[in-house]
Write a protein that holds these residues in place. Structure first.
Motif, PDB file in Angstrom:
ATOM      1  N   SER A 111       0.821  -1.206   0.000  1.00  0.00           N
ATOM      2  CA  SER A 111       0.000   0.000   0.000  1.00  0.00           C
ATOM      3  C   SER A 111       0.852   1.252   0.000  1.00  0.00           C
ATOM      4  O   SER A 111       0.443   2.296  -0.504  1.00  0.00           O
ATOM      5  CB  SER A 111      -0.920   0.005   1.229  1.00  0.00           C
ATOM      6  N   ASP A 112       2.056   1.141   0.558  1.00  0.00           N
ATOM      7  CA  ASP A 112       2.983   2.269   0.622  1.00  0.00           C
ATOM      8  C   ASP A 112       3.966   2.260  -0.546  1.00  0.00           C
ATOM      9  O   ASP A 112       4.944   3.022  -0.541  1.00  0.00           O
ATOM     10  CB  ASP A 112       3.744   2.223   1.947  1.00  0.00           C
ATOM     11  N   GLU A 113       3.737   1.345  -1.515  1.00  0.00           N
ATOM     12  CA  GLU A 113       4.574   1.209  -2.716  1.00  0.00           C
ATOM     13  C   GLU A 113       6.007   0.804  -2.384  1.00  0.00           C
ATOM     14  O   GLU A 113       6.927   1.062  -3.160  1.00  0.00           O
ATOM     15  CB  GLU A 113       4.566   2.500  -3.542  1.00  0.00           C
ATOM     16  N   ARG A 114       6.199   0.122  -1.276  1.00  0.00           N
ATOM     17  CA  ARG A 114       7.533  -0.388  -0.903  1.00  0.00           C
ATOM     18  C   ARG A 114       7.588  -1.849  -1.344  1.00  0.00           C
ATOM     19  O   ARG A 114       7.475  -2.785  -0.556  1.00  0.00           O
ATOM     20  CB  ARG A 114       7.749  -0.222   0.599  1.00  0.00           C
ATOM     21  N   TRP A 115       7.772  -2.017  -2.646  1.00  0.00           N
ATOM     22  CA  TRP A 115       7.616  -3.337  -3.245  1.00  0.00           C
ATOM     23  C   TRP A 115       8.728  -4.300  -2.838  1.00  0.00           C
ATOM     24  O   TRP A 115       8.502  -5.514  -2.774  1.00  0.00           O
ATOM     25  CB  TRP A 115       7.542  -3.198  -4.765  1.00  0.00           C
ATOM     26  N   ASP A 116       9.922  -3.796  -2.550  1.00  0.00           N
ATOM     27  CA  ASP A 116      10.997  -4.676  -2.128  1.00  0.00           C
ATOM     28  C   ASP A 116      10.688  -5.306  -0.777  1.00  0.00           C
ATOM     29  O   ASP A 116      10.943  -6.501  -0.550  1.00  0.00           O
ATOM     30  CB  ASP A 116      12.321  -3.914  -2.083  1.00  0.00           C
ATOM     31  N   ALA A 135       7.596  -5.656   0.514  1.00  0.00           N
ATOM     32  CA  ALA A 135       6.452  -6.557   0.328  1.00  0.00           C
ATOM     33  C   ALA A 135       6.913  -7.874  -0.277  1.00  0.00           C
ATOM     34  O   ALA A 135       6.428  -8.957   0.094  1.00  0.00           O
ATOM     35  CB  ALA A 135       5.418  -5.890  -0.570  1.00  0.00           C
ATOM     36  N   GLU A 136       7.874  -7.791  -1.204  1.00  0.00           N
ATOM     37  CA  GLU A 136       8.398  -9.003  -1.838  1.00  0.00           C
ATOM     38  C   GLU A 136       9.010  -9.944  -0.814  1.00  0.00           C
ATOM     39  O   GLU A 136       8.805 -11.172  -0.865  1.00  0.00           O
ATOM     40  CB  GLU A 136       9.435  -8.620  -2.896  1.00  0.00           C
ATOM     41  N   GLU A 137       9.773  -9.398   0.132  1.00  0.00           N
ATOM     42  CA  GLU A 137      10.389 -10.240   1.160  1.00  0.00           C
ATOM     43  C   GLU A 137       9.336 -11.015   1.947  1.00  0.00           C
ATOM     44  O   GLU A 137       9.481 -12.218   2.212  1.00  0.00           O
ATOM     45  CB  GLU A 137      11.220  -9.372   2.114  1.00  0.00           C
ATOM     46  N   ARG A 138       8.248 -10.350   2.339  1.00  0.00           N
ATOM     47  CA  ARG A 138       7.202 -11.002   3.128  1.00  0.00           C
ATOM     48  C   ARG A 138       6.464 -12.052   2.315  1.00  0.00           C
ATOM     49  O   ARG A 138       6.213 -13.162   2.788  1.00  0.00           O
ATOM     50  CB  ARG A 138       6.220  -9.961   3.660  1.00  0.00           C
ATOM     51  N   TRP A 139       6.127 -11.715   1.071  1.00  0.00           N
ATOM     52  CA  TRP A 139       5.383 -12.672   0.252  1.00  0.00           C
ATOM     53  C   TRP A 139       6.250 -13.867  -0.139  1.00  0.00           C
ATOM     54  O   TRP A 139       5.737 -14.978  -0.274  1.00  0.00           O
ATOM     55  CB  TRP A 139       4.816 -11.979  -0.969  1.00  0.00           C
ATOM     56  N   LEU A 140       7.545 -13.648  -0.321  1.00  0.00           N
ATOM     57  CA  LEU A 140       8.432 -14.766  -0.636  1.00  0.00           C
ATOM     58  C   LEU A 140       8.525 -15.721   0.556  1.00  0.00           C
ATOM     59  O   LEU A 140       8.499 -16.953   0.390  1.00  0.00           O
ATOM     60  CB  LEU A 140       9.821 -14.246  -1.003  1.00  0.00           C
ATOM     61  N   ALA A 141       8.607 -15.166   1.765  1.00  0.00           N
ATOM     62  CA  ALA A 141       8.628 -16.009   2.965  1.00  0.00           C
ATOM     63  C   ALA A 141       7.322 -16.783   3.098  1.00  0.00           C
ATOM     64  O   ALA A 141       7.318 -17.972   3.469  1.00  0.00           O
ATOM     65  CB  ALA A 141       8.867 -15.136   4.198  1.00  0.00           C
ATOM     66  N   LEU A 142       6.218 -16.139   2.777  1.00  0.00           N
ATOM     67  CA  LEU A 142       4.918 -16.819   2.840  1.00  0.00           C
ATOM     68  C   LEU A 142       4.824 -17.919   1.789  1.00  0.00           C
ATOM     69  O   LEU A 142       4.280 -19.004   2.054  1.00  0.00           O
ATOM     70  CB  LEU A 142       3.796 -15.795   2.640  1.00  0.00           C
ATOM     71  N   TYR A 143       5.333 -17.665   0.612  1.00  0.00           N
ATOM     72  CA  TYR A 143       5.306 -18.688  -0.442  1.00  0.00           C
ATOM     73  C   TYR A 143       6.092 -19.928  -0.016  1.00  0.00           C
ATOM     74  O   TYR A 143       5.669 -21.061  -0.276  1.00  0.00           O
ATOM     75  CB  TYR A 143       5.881 -18.109  -1.734  1.00  0.00           C
ATOM     76  N   ARG A 144       7.213 -19.724   0.629  1.00  0.00           N
ATOM     77  CA  ARG A 144       8.064 -20.842   1.024  1.00  0.00           C
ATOM     78  C   ARG A 144       7.520 -21.593   2.249  1.00  0.00           C
ATOM     79  O   ARG A 144       7.729 -22.803   2.384  1.00  0.00           O
ATOM     80  CB  ARG A 144       9.472 -20.336   1.320  1.00  0.00           C
ATOM     81  N   SER A 145       6.801 -20.871   3.112  1.00  0.00           N
ATOM     82  CA  SER A 145       6.372 -21.490   4.377  1.00  0.00           C
ATOM     83  C   SER A 145       4.929 -21.979   4.359  1.00  0.00           C
ATOM     84  O   SER A 145       4.562 -22.834   5.181  1.00  0.00           O
ATOM     85  CB  SER A 145       6.562 -20.502   5.530  1.00  0.00           C
ATOM     86  N   THR A 146       4.131 -21.468   3.453  1.00  0.00           N
ATOM     87  CA  THR A 146       2.718 -21.843   3.428  1.00  0.00           C
ATOM     88  C   THR A 146       2.558 -23.249   2.860  1.00  0.00           C
ATOM     89  O   THR A 146       3.113 -23.575   1.809  1.00  0.00           O
ATOM     90  CB  THR A 146       1.907 -20.844   2.581  1.00  0.00           C
ATOM     91  N   LEU A 160       4.034 -11.925  -5.842  1.00  0.00           N
ATOM     92  CA  LEU A 160       5.455 -11.789  -6.176  1.00  0.00           C
ATOM     93  C   LEU A 160       5.631 -11.380  -7.638  1.00  0.00           C
ATOM     94  O   LEU A 160       6.546 -10.626  -7.972  1.00  0.00           O
ATOM     95  CB  LEU A 160       6.182 -13.103  -5.893  1.00  0.00           C
ATOM     96  N   ALA A 161       4.756 -11.867  -8.501  1.00  0.00           N
ATOM     97  CA  ALA A 161       4.801 -11.439  -9.903  1.00  0.00           C
ATOM     98  C   ALA A 161       4.589  -9.934 -10.001  1.00  0.00           C
ATOM     99  O   ALA A 161       5.296  -9.231 -10.740  1.00  0.00           O
ATOM    100  CB  ALA A 161       3.749 -12.188 -10.708  1.00  0.00           C
ATOM    101  N   LEU A 162       3.619  -9.416  -9.246  1.00  0.00           N
ATOM    102  CA  LEU A 162       3.367  -7.975  -9.258  1.00  0.00           C
ATOM    103  C   LEU A 162       4.579  -7.205  -8.742  1.00  0.00           C
ATOM    104  O   LEU A 162       4.955  -6.175  -9.310  1.00  0.00           O
ATOM    105  CB  LEU A 162       2.139  -7.664  -8.408  1.00  0.00           C
ATOM    106  N   CYS A 163       5.195  -7.704  -7.664  1.00  0.00           N
ATOM    107  CA  CYS A 163       6.381  -7.022  -7.127  1.00  0.00           C
ATOM    108  C   CYS A 163       7.464  -6.891  -8.183  1.00  0.00           C
ATOM    109  O   CYS A 163       8.056  -5.819  -8.365  1.00  0.00           O
ATOM    110  CB  CYS A 163       6.915  -7.791  -5.926  1.00  0.00           C
ATOM    111  N   MET A 220       6.529  -4.354 -10.851  1.00  0.00           N
ATOM    112  CA  MET A 220       6.675  -2.984 -10.378  1.00  0.00           C
ATOM    113  C   MET A 220       8.147  -2.585 -10.257  1.00  0.00           C
ATOM    114  O   MET A 220       8.487  -1.411 -10.361  1.00  0.00           O
ATOM    115  CB  MET A 220       5.980  -2.821  -9.019  1.00  0.00           C
ATOM    116  N   GLU A 221       9.015  -3.581 -10.063  1.00  0.00           N
ATOM    117  CA  GLU A 221      10.450  -3.306  -9.988  1.00  0.00           C
ATOM    118  C   GLU A 221      11.115  -3.348 -11.353  1.00  0.00           C
ATOM    119  O   GLU A 221      12.317  -3.096 -11.469  1.00  0.00           O
ATOM    120  CB  GLU A 221      11.110  -4.322  -9.042  1.00  0.00           C
ATOM    121  N   GLY A 222      10.353  -3.685 -12.403  1.00  0.00           N
ATOM    122  CA  GLY A 222      10.878  -3.652 -13.755  1.00  0.00           C
ATOM    123  C   GLY A 222      11.440  -4.950 -14.272  1.00  0.00           C
ATOM    124  O   GLY A 222      11.938  -4.997 -15.393  1.00  0.00           O
TER     125      GLY A 222
END
Length: 344
Positions: free
Chosen positions: A251-256, A258-269, A282-285, A288-290
Motif C-alpha cells: 500500500s505504501d509502494e515499498r515493493w521490495d 512486500a516481496e520479502e514477506r510474500w516470498l517467505a509466505l510462499y516458502r512457508s505456506t 510476487l509477480a506484481l512485485c 513494479m520493480e521492472g
C-alpha cells in the motif's frame, strides 16, 4: 531499459474481498517504428473535405430535415493540429512541424490518393523534416436528433462517426512506412426547457465536427510515439501478521519489502491457495520493480497452482492466465521500446 518504467497513478482501490486493486501507468511503444535518424517530423493534411451536403442528417421531432449542410474543412485542420501537438508533447522527436496548407485541393474525397515519393521528398526538402505523417483521409457521419419529453421540454443528441487513414512516409521509400486506420465516435446528449435554449447548449454542426477531429487527432498520436497507458493490477490479501505486513508495504509502494514477506509466505505456506496467491503477488512485485521476465515466471507458478487445484474455469485461474498474457505482451513491448530508443 525504457520499457520497464511503471508508476502508480492512483491509490489502492479496496474491495470487499481478499483482493486489492491498484492503478498503474505502463510505458508502451508506438505501433510505428521510425528509423533511428528521424529527428524531425512533418504533419500534413492530405485529406479532401467531404462536400458540405454530405454526411449530416437532422431529425426534428421525428421528421427528417432537408438541406442539412456543414463544412468539414476546419475539422481536418484541427485533427492535424491536435495530432501534431500530442506527438510533440510526447517528447520523442526533436521537433514536430505542422504544414501550413492542405496538400490536395482538387480530387474527389472518396478517391484515396496517398502521397507520392516525389511529394514526400519535396515536403522534406522544403521544411527540413526527416519524415512525414499525413492525414490522407478523414470522413464524418453526423446524426442529430431532437425529441420532446413533454410540454416544451426537449432532449437533443448528436453522434459523429469518424473514419480515417493516417500514413507515415520516408523520403527514401516508394511505399508508405506504415498505414493506420482510424474509426471512432463522439456523442453529445443535452436537455432543455425549450428548443431555442437546447440549440444554444448543443454544439453547432461545424463545432461537432471540429470536436470529433480534435478527439481522433489527439488519440491517434499513440500509433507514432511511445506513450503511457493506464492499467489495473491487483494483489491478494489474507489474515495473518505477515500477510498484513506485506499488504501495508504494498500500500505504501515499498515493493521490495512486500516481496520479502510474500516470498517467505510462499516458502512457508503449506496450502496450495496461499502459495498461489503469494506467487501472484510476487509477480506484481517484480513487474513494479521492472523485472518482467521474473514477473512472468511467478505469474506462471501461480497460474499452474490455480489450474491444478481450482480448474481452468475458476475465476482466479482465468485472472492469472490474463496476467500472464499481459506480462508476455509487456515483454514484447519492452523489446520494441528499446529498438525505438536505439537501445540493445
Amino acid at each position: 531499459m525504457r520499457g520497464v518504467l511503471i508508476v502508480v497513478a492512483a491509490g489502492l482501490l479496496t474491495a470487499c474481498s481478499s483482493t486489492r486493486y491498484i492503478r498503474i501507468e505502463t510505458y508502451n511503444p508506438g505501433e510505428v517504428t521510425f528509423p533511428e535518424h528521424v529527428g524531425q517530423v512533418l504533419i500534413v493534411n492530405n485529406a479532401v473535405p467531404q462536400p458540405k451536403d454530405t454526411g449530416y442528417t437532422y431529425e426534428l421531432f421525428g421528421e427528417a430535415q432537408d438541406a442539412c449542410e456543414t463544412k468539414a474543412d476546419s475539422a481536418l485542420f484541427v485533427a492535424c493540429r491536435e495530432l501534431g501537438e500530442a506527438i510533440a508533447d510526447a517528447s520523442y522527436f526533436n521537433d514536430v512541424l505542422l504544414y501550413h496548407d492542405a496538400i490536395q485541393k482538387d480530387r474527389v474525397m472518396y478517391k484515396e490518393a496517398p502521397l507520392t515519393q516525389e511529394q514526400v521528398v519535396a515536403l522534406c526538402e522544403e521544411t527540413g523534416a526527416d519524415a512525414v505523417i499525413s492525414l490522407d483521409r478523414l470522413l464524418f457521419d453526423m446524426k442529430k436528433s431532437v425529441s420532446r419529453l413533454g410540454g416544451t421540454y426537449v432532449i437533443g443528441t448528436i453522434e459523429v462517426q469518424v473514419a480515417g487513414i493516417i500514413r507515415s512516409y520516408m523520403p527514401d521509400r516508394e511505399q508508405p512506412l506504415a498505414t493506420v486506420h482510424l474509426r471512432d465516435s463522439v456523442y453529445w446528449a443535452e436537455s432543455a426547457d425549450y428548443l431555442p435554449l437546447l440549440e444554444q447548449i448543443l454544439p453547432t454542426s461545424e463545432e461537432a465536427l471540429e470536436a470529433a477531429g480534435q478527439y481522433v487527432g489527439a488519440k491517434a498520436y499513440a500509433h507514432f510515439v511511445p506513450h503511457w497507458v493506464n492499467e489495473s493490477r491487483w494483489f491478494f490479501t489474507a489474515p495473518g501478521a505477515r500477510w498484513k505486513e506485506a499488504t501495508a508495504y504494498a500500500s505504501d509502494e515499498r515493493w521490495d519489502m512486500a516481496e520479502e514477506r510474500w516470498l517467505a509466505l510462499y516458502r512457508s505456506t503449506k496450502g496450495w491457495k496461499g502459495r498461489a496467491k503469494a506467487a501472484s503477488n510476487l509477480a506484481l512485485c517484480h513487474e513494479m520493480e521492472g523485472d518482467l521476465e521474473e514477473a512472468h515466471e511467478w505469474a506462471s507458478k501461480s497460474y499452474d497452482l490455480f489450474k491444478q487445484h481450482a480448474g481452468e474455469e475458476a475465476e482466479s485461474t482465468k485472472l492469472q492466465k490474463l496476467y500472464m498474457q499481459v506480462l508476455s505482451e509487456r515483454i514484447r513491448s519492452d523489446a520494441k521500446l528499446n529498438m525505438q530508443f536505439g537501445e540493445e
